[in-house]
Write an enzyme that holds these catalytic residues in place. Structure first.
Site, PDB file in Angstrom:
ATOM      1  N   HIS A  10     101.726 126.899  33.546  1.00 33.60           N
ATOM      2  CA  HIS A  10     101.322 127.795  32.595  1.00 33.60           C
ATOM      3  C   HIS A  10     101.199 129.255  33.493  1.00 33.60           C
ATOM      4  O   HIS A  10     101.646 129.295  34.360  1.00 33.60           O
ATOM      5  CB  HIS A  10     100.000 127.334  32.267  1.00 33.60           C
ATOM      6  CG  HIS A  10     100.045 126.061  31.485  1.00 33.60           C
ATOM      7  ND1 HIS A  10     100.626 125.894  30.082  1.00 33.60           N
ATOM      8  CD2 HIS A  10      99.766 124.826  31.936  1.00 33.60           C
ATOM      9  CE1 HIS A  10     100.673 124.245  30.178  1.00 33.60           C
ATOM     10  NE2 HIS A  10     100.080 123.922  31.233  1.00 33.60           N
ATOM     11  N   GLU A  24      93.294 126.251  32.309  1.00 33.03           N
ATOM     12  CA  GLU A  24      94.133 125.585  33.213  1.00 33.03           C
ATOM     13  C   GLU A  24      95.064 126.407  33.968  1.00 33.03           C
ATOM     14  O   GLU A  24      95.223 126.077  35.084  1.00 33.03           O
ATOM     15  CB  GLU A  24      94.882 124.662  32.151  1.00 33.03           C
ATOM     16  CG  GLU A  24      96.288 123.882  32.913  1.00 33.03           C
ATOM     17  CD  GLU A  24      97.076 122.941  32.124  1.00 33.03           C
ATOM     18  OE1 GLU A  24      96.956 123.162  31.178  1.00 33.03           O
ATOM     19  OE2 GLU A  24      97.851 122.371  32.779  1.00 33.03           O
ATOM     20  N   HIS A  79      99.422 120.656  37.044  1.00 37.03           N
ATOM     21  CA  HIS A  79      98.558 120.593  35.812  1.00 37.03           C
ATOM     22  C   HIS A  79      97.192 120.134  35.878  1.00 37.03           C
ATOM     23  O   HIS A  79      96.855 119.384  36.607  1.00 37.03           O
ATOM     24  CB  HIS A  79      99.431 120.192  34.705  1.00 37.03           C
ATOM     25  CG  HIS A  79     100.757 120.770  34.453  1.00 37.03           C
ATOM     26  ND1 HIS A  79     101.076 121.778  33.243  1.00 37.03           N
ATOM     27  CD2 HIS A  79     101.885 121.014  35.258  1.00 37.03           C
ATOM     28  CE1 HIS A  79     102.140 122.087  33.508  1.00 37.03           C
ATOM     29  NE2 HIS A  79     102.640 121.810  34.367  1.00 37.03           N
ATOM     30  N   GLU A 144      98.460 115.593  36.855  1.00 36.28           N
ATOM     31  CA  GLU A 144      97.442 116.117  35.845  1.00 36.28           C
ATOM     32  C   GLU A 144      96.334 115.820  36.482  1.00 36.28           C
ATOM     33  O   GLU A 144      95.728 114.616  36.695  1.00 36.28           O
ATOM     34  CB  GLU A 144      97.728 115.341  34.858  1.00 36.28           C
ATOM     35  CG  GLU A 144      98.956 115.697  34.018  1.00 36.28           C
ATOM     36  CD  GLU A 144      98.841 116.832  32.804  1.00 36.28           C
ATOM     37  OE1 GLU A 144      97.742 117.606  32.955  1.00 36.28           O
ATOM     38  OE2 GLU A 144      99.872 117.245  32.149  1.00 36.28           O
TER      39      GLU A 144
HETATM   40 ZN   LIG Z   1      99.771 121.864  31.646  1.00 38.84          ZN
END
Ligand SMILES: [Zn+2]
Length: 264
Positions: A10, A24, A79, A144
């Site tokens: 992002h 995030e 992420h 993640e």
């Molecule tokens: Zn993400």
């Protein structure tokens, strides 16, 4: 020279997941920059390229094109999860492709190092049809790192020290997977501190308690804000990994300790 492409997920107009006052895009950038610093300060045999080092908008296609054109050997896309759950999971591309077994083997090393370093609940080694994994030409993994919308995960993610442990997990895993060597003789030592005391007498008591359990120590005089401390050092190492092993041995013997860096 192993080329590692680090992609903080992002950025810019795309905040990624948001909850608990966290975004995030900020967390992924912070972890990526820490990962860059750890790899560059403590390891050798690699070069790094980050898709972004600032809060910048980047399309997914721009990221994979950057990695492919650079000729990266490995890609890691960082992420933070959302949507209900807790802990850590990682992804490789779910298609069928040459080298998938190796991609999965390398991912296993990265995945396990992150779980071990962070203490995150292990949600497993997964596969998905994500752009970053599908469109990159090299072995790639997407991590993640906790759930931004889970209150316990979010409170960990608010701690800078915890983000460092996520980054260190990535660094250790990448080093194992890609055979990076720890820098030696860089002049930095990792010292294991088992106590800091305002009187030498108390420091001596700690030295003797350690000695009784088979640990040799020395006392270092340390000044902070005008106060003199007597620090008990139980081991000084050129590699952080060796210092961490000593921390574990001490913990097993009932002594809490921490590592400080020392440059003579
Ligand atoms: Zn993400």
């Amino acid at each position: 020279m192993t080329k590692i492409f680090i992609d903080p997920g992002h950025g810019g107009t795309d905040p990624g997941a948001q909850a608990n006052g966290l975004r995030e895009k900020d967390l992924t950038l912070s972890i990526a920059l820490k990962l860059r610093n750890i790899l560059n300060n403590e390891y050798e045999g690699h070069s790094l390229l980050l898709s972004r080092t600032t809060d910048k908008t980047l399309q997914l296609g721009e990221r994979t094109t950057m990695a492919n054109n650079w000729g990266a050997n490995y890609l890691v896309s960082i992420h933070i999860n959302a949507g209900g759950g807790t802990g850590f999971e990682s992804y490789i591309y779910n298609g069928s492709y040459a080298g998938k077994a190796e991609t999965n083997r390398l991912r296993g090393l990265v995945h396990d190092a992150i779980v071990s370093e962070t203490g995150f609940q292990n949600r497993g080694k997964k596969e998905a049809n994500f752009h970053m994994l599908r469109e990159s030409n090299m072995h790639s993994v997407l991590t993640e790192n906790g759930f931004i919308d889970h209150s316990a995960d979010a409170s960990k993610l608010k701690s800078d020290a915890f983000l460092t442990s996520i980054a260190r997990g990535h660094a250790k895993g990448l080093a194992r997977a890609l055979g990076l060597k720890q820098k030696s003789g860089s002049g930095t030592y990792y010292r294991v501190v088992t106590g800091s005391f305002v009187t030498r007498q108390n420091a001596d008591i700690q030295v003797n308690a350690l000695k009784a359990k088979g640990f040799e120590s020395f006392i270092e005089i340390y000044q902070q804000s005008g106060t003199t401390y007597y620090r008990v050092i139980t081991g000084s190492y050129q590699s952080r990994a060796n210092a961490e092993q000593q921390v574990t041995r001490l913990k097993n013997a009932g002594f809490e300790s921490f590592i400080v860096t020392y440059t003579p």
